[in-house]
Design an enzyme around this catalytic site. Structure first.
Site, short mmCIF file in Angstrom:
data_model
loop_
_atom_site.label_atom_id
_atom_site.label_comp_id
_atom_site.label_asym_id
_atom_site.label_seq_id
_atom_site.Cartn_x
_atom_site.Cartn_y
_atom_site.Cartn_z
N ASP A 122 36.48 108.19 40.26
CA ASP A 122 37.42 108.14 39.07
C ASP A 122 38.81 107.22 39.45
OD1 ASP A 122 35.75 110.02 37.77
OD2 ASP A 122 36.58 111.81 38.77
N GLU A 130 24.12 105.28 38.28
CA GLU A 130 23.92 105.42 37.10
C GLU A 130 25.12 104.71 36.51
OE1 GLU A 130 23.36 108.26 38.95
OE2 GLU A 130 21.35 108.83 38.31
N TYR A 131 26.49 105.13 36.84
CA TYR A 131 27.36 104.18 36.26
C TYR A 131 27.15 102.63 36.27
CZ TYR A 131 30.36 108.17 34.98
OH TYR A 131 30.82 109.23 34.34
N GLU A 132 26.94 102.35 37.43
CA GLU A 132 26.80 100.76 37.85
C GLU A 132 25.95 100.18 36.66
OE1 GLU A 132 25.64 100.12 41.86
OE2 GLU A 132 25.89 97.87 41.29
N GLU A 143 27.56 110.28 50.36
CA GLU A 143 28.16 109.68 48.78
C GLU A 143 29.19 110.74 48.48
OE1 GLU A 143 27.19 107.54 44.30
OE2 GLU A 143 25.62 108.76 45.52
N LYS A 201 46.94 106.52 35.63
CA LYS A 201 48.35 106.83 35.79
C LYS A 201 48.95 106.66 37.26
CE LYS A 201 48.59 109.25 31.32
NZ LYS A 201 48.21 110.64 30.89
C1 LIG Z 1 32.52 108.52 37.79
S1 LIG Z 1 31.43 109.76 38.38
C2 LIG Z 1 30.65 108.62 39.24
C3 LIG Z 1 29.05 109.06 39.68
C4 LIG Z 1 28.02 108.18 40.61
N1 LIG Z 1 28.68 107.94 41.91
C5 LIG Z 1 27.75 106.96 40.02
O1 LIG Z 1 28.25 105.78 40.24
O2 LIG Z 1 27.13 106.81 38.88
C6 LIG Z 1 32.31 110.30 39.70
C7 LIG Z 1 31.98 111.51 40.09
O3 LIG Z 1 32.89 112.09 41.36
C8 LIG Z 1 32.79 113.30 41.08
N2 LIG Z 1 34.11 114.12 41.54
C9 LIG Z 1 35.33 113.43 41.30
N3 LIG Z 1 36.36 114.15 42.23
C10 LIG Z 1 35.62 114.78 42.91
C11 LIG Z 1 36.11 115.69 44.08
N4 LIG Z 1 37.40 115.84 44.11
N5 LIG Z 1 35.17 116.25 44.51
C12 LIG Z 1 33.75 116.34 44.49
N6 LIG Z 1 33.27 115.67 43.46
C13 LIG Z 1 34.23 114.72 42.59
C14 LIG Z 1 32.81 113.79 39.79
O4 LIG Z 1 32.26 115.08 39.32
C15 LIG Z 1 31.67 112.63 39.25
O5 LIG Z 1 30.44 113.18 39.28
#
Ligand SMILES: C[S@@+](CC[C@H](N)C(=O)[O-])C[C@H]1O[C@@H](n2cnc3c(N)ncnc32)[C@H](O)[C@@H]1O
Length: 252
Positions: A124, A199-201, A44, A128
């Site tokens: 994320d 968690e986000y879901e 993941e 933009k």
């Molecule tokens: C919006 S959260 C989603 C977390 C989890 N997958 C969930 O669905 O609950 C996005 C996660 O991706 C990680 N993340 C974003 N860009 C990253 C990168 N370039 N390398 C490693 N982790 C990254 C962030 O730190 C964050 O924990």
């Protein structure tokens, strides 16, 4: 998700070398050795607090799982979740690793064909336009994924962001990749208990936000399997239609 590392966090991570990998690039091409078996490896990317990867690894002891995130605080939280998950569901942590790493350099962490599946959950959205290249489903990233996924390789992607989902479907389609099980509202007919929620879901689902999901078939063998399944489903449908036709004609 911005987090500030807290004092002592590094020590907490270093104290769990069996679970936490702080220098994952050193295992490029050697993850099988680290797990001590040749079970398929599912990753993941951006696991956050790690509920998804913890639960999956508990449910499927014959698959090796790696959760990747770039924040040490999240790795620490995910390690706690992993321990709780084992206490609740049993099993060992032998098939789970949590890796501190930046996905932008994912090709430094895995070798060609090393993975069977990549999960991208609630990545994320980078809304933009000028940030489009940072989206984890941008072709720049997908090309990297394609090189580290094996013949059974698949990407499973979930998001609440409609715009990211549209962008991603276009990105996969432009690359000529086959997609299946596309859903614009994953839990439309009740919460899908067969798929582990992140968690986000949970957060978005509880607010009534639609969850979008797609599976992308990358590897040659995965594609063949998918085509056979489609063919079998078509035959089944044809047989049912033929049976209904003959029933109609005998009634007439
Ligand atoms: C919006 S959260 C989603 C977390 C989890 N997958 C969930 O669905 O609950 C996005 C996660 O991706 C990680 N993340 C974003 N860009 C990253 C990168 N370039 N390398 C490693 N982790 C990254 C962030 O730190 C964050 O924990």
């Amino acid at each position: 998700m911005r987090l500030r590392g807290r004092k002592g966090i590094r020590e907490a991570l270093e104290a769990q070398p069996d679970l936490i990998v702080l220098d994952p690039a050193q295992y490029k091409g050697r993850w099988k050795e680290l797990f001590g078996n040749d079970h398929p490896i599912h990753v993941e990317l951006g696991m956050g607090k790690g509920r998804f990867i913890s639960q999956l690894s508990s449910l499927n002891p014959n698959v090796n799982y790696i959760g990747v995130d770039m924040y040490d605080e999240l790795i620490r939280r995910a390690s706690e979740k992993a321990q709780w998950s084992r206490e609740e569901n049993g099993g060992t942590l032998a098939n789970l690793k949590l890796a501190l790493f930046n996905i932008e350099k994912i090709e430094d962490m895995f070798d060609t064909d090393e993975l069977e599946r990549i999960y991208l959950n609630f990545s994320d959205p980078w809304p933009k336009k000028r940030h489009a290249r940072r989206r984890l489903t941008h072709s720049g990233f997908v090309h990297k994924y394609m090189s580290i996924l094996n013949r059974n390789g698949e990407i499973h992607f979930k998001t609440d962001s409609r715009s990211l989902f549209e962008f991603s479907l276009n990105s996969f389609a432009d690359m000529g990749l086959r997609m299946r099980n596309i859903s614009l509202d994953l839990h439309a007919e009740g919460t899908r208990t067969d798929l582990v929620m992140t968690e986000y879901e949970t957060k978005f689902h509880d607010k009534g936000v639609n969850i979008h999901r797609v599976e992308v078939v990358i590897g040659e063998q995965a594609l063949q399997k998918h085509l056979h399944q489609l063919e079998a489903a078509q035959k089944h449908e044809d047989a049912q239609a033929a049976a209904a036709d003959s029933e109609d004609s005998s009634e007439a």
